[in-house]
Scaffold this motif. Structure first.
Motif, PDB file in Angstrom:
ATOM      1  N   GLN A   1       0.834  -1.200   0.000  1.00 40.59           N
ATOM      2  CA  GLN A   1       0.000   0.000   0.000  1.00 40.59           C
ATOM      3  C   GLN A   1       0.871   1.253   0.000  1.00 40.59           C
ATOM      4  O   GLN A   1       0.648   2.169  -0.793  1.00 40.59           O
ATOM      5  CB  GLN A   1      -0.923   0.003   1.212  1.00 40.59           C
ATOM      6  CG  GLN A   1      -1.859   1.181   1.243  1.00 40.59           C
ATOM      7  CD  GLN A   1      -2.818   1.110   2.423  1.00 40.59           C
ATOM      8  OE1 GLN A   1      -2.813   0.152   3.193  1.00 40.59           O
ATOM      9  NE2 GLN A   1      -3.633   2.123   2.559  1.00 40.59           N
ATOM     10  N   VAL A   2       1.858   1.310   0.868  1.00 42.45           N
ATOM     11  CA  VAL A   2       2.737   2.481   0.958  1.00 42.45           C
ATOM     12  C   VAL A   2       3.531   2.672  -0.336  1.00 42.45           C
ATOM     13  O   VAL A   2       3.700   3.795  -0.809  1.00 42.45           O
ATOM     14  CB  VAL A   2       3.677   2.371   2.180  1.00 42.45           C
ATOM     15  CG1 VAL A   2       4.758   3.428   2.142  1.00 42.45           C
ATOM     16  CG2 VAL A   2       2.867   2.466   3.472  1.00 42.45           C
ATOM     17  N   PHE A   3       3.993   1.579  -0.919  1.00 45.09           N
ATOM     18  CA  PHE A   3       4.821   1.659  -2.121  1.00 45.09           C
ATOM     19  C   PHE A   3       4.005   1.526  -3.409  1.00 45.09           C
ATOM     20  O   PHE A   3       4.562   1.303  -4.477  1.00 45.09           O
ATOM     21  CB  PHE A   3       5.943   0.614  -2.073  1.00 45.09           C
ATOM     22  CG  PHE A   3       7.079   1.026  -1.187  1.00 45.09           C
ATOM     23  CD1 PHE A   3       8.164   1.714  -1.697  1.00 45.09           C
ATOM     24  CD2 PHE A   3       7.048   0.759   0.173  1.00 45.09           C
ATOM     25  CE1 PHE A   3       9.203   2.116  -0.884  1.00 45.09           C
ATOM     26  CE2 PHE A   3       8.079   1.148   1.005  1.00 45.09           C
ATOM     27  CZ  PHE A   3       9.160   1.829   0.475  1.00 45.09           C
ATOM     28  N   LYS A   4       2.699   1.682  -3.304  1.00 46.09           N
ATOM     29  CA  LYS A   4       1.799   1.664  -4.467  1.00 46.09           C
ATOM     30  C   LYS A   4       2.027   0.435  -5.348  1.00 46.09           C
ATOM     31  O   LYS A   4       2.120   0.526  -6.564  1.00 46.09           O
ATOM     32  CB  LYS A   4       1.926   2.953  -5.266  1.00 46.09           C
ATOM     33  CG  LYS A   4       1.555   4.186  -4.459  1.00 46.09           C
ATOM     34  CD  LYS A   4       1.689   5.432  -5.272  1.00 46.09           C
ATOM     35  CE  LYS A   4       1.374   6.706  -4.577  1.00 46.09           C
ATOM     36  NZ  LYS A   4       1.252   6.833  -3.181  1.00 46.09           N
ATOM     37  N   ARG A   5       2.154  -0.712  -4.710  1.00 44.16           N
ATOM     38  CA  ARG A   5       2.333  -2.012  -5.359  1.00 44.16           C
ATOM     39  C   ARG A   5       3.625  -2.136  -6.164  1.00 44.16           C
ATOM     40  O   ARG A   5       3.783  -3.052  -6.959  1.00 44.16           O
ATOM     41  CB  ARG A   5       1.130  -2.386  -6.221  1.00 44.16           C
ATOM     42  CG  ARG A   5      -0.123  -2.596  -5.401  1.00 44.16           C
ATOM     43  CD  ARG A   5      -1.216  -3.360  -6.096  1.00 44.16           C
ATOM     44  NE  ARG A   5      -0.834  -4.490  -6.888  1.00 44.16           N
ATOM     45  CZ  ARG A   5      -0.557  -5.716  -6.420  1.00 44.16           C
ATOM     46  NH1 ARG A   5      -0.586  -5.941  -5.141  1.00 44.16           N
ATOM     47  NH2 ARG A   5      -0.252  -6.692  -7.248  1.00 44.16           N
ATOM     48  N   CYS A   6       4.562  -1.236  -5.980  1.00 40.18           N
ATOM     49  CA  CYS A   6       5.859  -1.352  -6.653  1.00 40.18           C
ATOM     50  C   CYS A   6       6.758  -2.237  -5.797  1.00 40.18           C
ATOM     51  O   CYS A   6       7.769  -1.801  -5.240  1.00 40.18           O
ATOM     52  CB  CYS A   6       6.475   0.020  -6.871  1.00 40.18           C
ATOM     53  SG  CYS A   6       5.577   1.014  -8.056  1.00 40.18           S
ATOM     54  N   THR A   7       6.351  -3.494  -5.653  1.00 41.56           N
ATOM     55  CA  THR A   7       7.066  -4.440  -4.801  1.00 41.56           C
ATOM     56  C   THR A   7       7.278  -5.766  -5.526  1.00 41.56           C
ATOM     57  O   THR A   7       6.519  -6.130  -6.422  1.00 41.56           O
ATOM     58  CB  THR A   7       6.275  -4.723  -3.509  1.00 41.56           C
ATOM     59  OG1 THR A   7       5.000  -5.267  -3.851  1.00 41.56           O
ATOM     60  CG2 THR A   7       6.091  -3.470  -2.666  1.00 41.56           C
ATOM     61  N   LEU A   8       8.304  -6.450  -5.101  1.00 43.60           N
ATOM     62  CA  LEU A   8       8.588  -7.800  -5.567  1.00 43.60           C
ATOM     63  C   LEU A   8       8.932  -8.642  -4.351  1.00 43.60           C
ATOM     64  O   LEU A   8       9.492  -8.129  -3.385  1.00 43.60           O
ATOM     65  CB  LEU A   8       9.787  -7.816  -6.526  1.00 43.60           C
ATOM     66  CG  LEU A   8       9.668  -7.008  -7.808  1.00 43.60           C
ATOM     67  CD1 LEU A   8      11.018  -6.935  -8.514  1.00 43.60           C
ATOM     68  CD2 LEU A   8       8.629  -7.634  -8.721  1.00 43.60           C
ATOM     69  N   CYS A   9       8.617  -9.915  -4.392  1.00 43.62           N
ATOM     70  CA  CYS A   9       8.992 -10.835  -3.327  1.00 43.62           C
ATOM     71  C   CYS A   9       9.936 -11.879  -3.889  1.00 43.62           C
ATOM     72  O   CYS A   9       9.845 -12.246  -5.058  1.00 43.62           O
ATOM     73  CB  CYS A   9       7.768 -11.528  -2.738  1.00 43.62           C
ATOM     74  SG  CYS A   9       6.671 -10.432  -1.837  1.00 43.62           S
ATOM     75  N   MET A  10      10.834 -12.341  -3.032  1.00 38.26           N
ATOM     76  CA  MET A  10      11.769 -13.384  -3.435  1.00 38.26           C
ATOM     77  C   MET A  10      11.918 -14.362  -2.290  1.00 38.26           C
ATOM     78  O   MET A  10      12.282 -13.975  -1.185  1.00 38.26           O
ATOM     79  CB  MET A  10      13.126 -12.784  -3.785  1.00 38.26           C
ATOM     80  CG  MET A  10      14.146 -13.801  -4.203  1.00 38.26           C
ATOM     81  SD  MET A  10      15.708 -12.999  -4.613  1.00 38.26           S
ATOM     82  CE  MET A  10      16.809 -14.369  -4.400  1.00 38.26           C
ATOM     83  N   THR A  11      11.625 -15.619  -2.554  1.00 38.98           N
ATOM     84  CA  THR A  11      11.863 -16.640  -1.545  1.00 38.98           C
ATOM     85  C   THR A  11      13.363 -16.912  -1.476  1.00 38.98           C
ATOM     86  O   THR A  11      14.088 -16.697  -2.449  1.00 38.98           O
ATOM     87  CB  THR A  11      11.113 -17.941  -1.873  1.00 38.98           C
ATOM     88  OG1 THR A  11      11.527 -18.397  -3.161  1.00 38.98           O
ATOM     89  CG2 THR A  11       9.605 -17.734  -1.866  1.00 38.98           C
ATOM     90  N   VAL A  12      13.814 -17.353  -0.330  1.00 33.68           N
ATOM     91  CA  VAL A  12      15.232 -17.656  -0.142  1.00 33.68           C
ATOM     92  C   VAL A  12      15.382 -19.170  -0.052  1.00 33.68           C
ATOM     93  O   VAL A  12      14.851 -19.781   0.876  1.00 33.68           O
ATOM     94  CB  VAL A  12      15.777 -16.964   1.130  1.00 33.68           C
ATOM     95  CG1 VAL A  12      17.248 -17.274   1.323  1.00 33.68           C
ATOM     96  CG2 VAL A  12      15.548 -15.448   1.059  1.00 33.68           C
TER      97      VAL A  12
END
Length: 102
Positions: free
Chosen positions: A35-46
């Motif tokens: 929400q804060v980053f306006k959906r400009c996010t990525l996730c990466m599993t380790v």
């Protein structure tokens, strides 16, 4: 999270290491970041670990073409001797609906 966002320059990157031991807390935390980053996010599993890296960029950002990402990953893999192609494939497969993915 909002303070981190405010202190980043445009296009700046924040990487957060989350340990999703409690699914409800993880979901709420990820929702707040998106929400804060306006959906400009990525996730990466380790691999071989439980943690998930969340990569958030302050807008404005645009998707980098996959061909260019792959080329950069190949160069970085040769230079740093890390499995950058695997990391990129992980990010691409985990974030298919992200506006940052080519």
């Amino acid at each position: 999270i909002e303070l981190c966002h405010r202190n980043l320059s445009e296009g700046g990157v924040l990487i957060i290491n989350l340990l999703p031991h409690n699914p409800a807390v993880f979901t709420e935390t990820l929702k707040a970041i998106r929400q804060v980053f306006k959906r400009c996010t990525l996730c990466m599993t380790v691999p071989d670990h439980d943690n998930i890296l969340v990569i958030a960029r302050r807008p404005p950002v645009s998707a980098i073409p996959c061909k260019k990402l792959t080329s950069r990953a190949e160069r970085a893999e040769q230079r740093y001797r890390l499995p950058m192609i695997d990391y990129l494939q992980n990010i691409l497969s985990t974030n298919q609906t992200s506006p940052l993915i080519c």
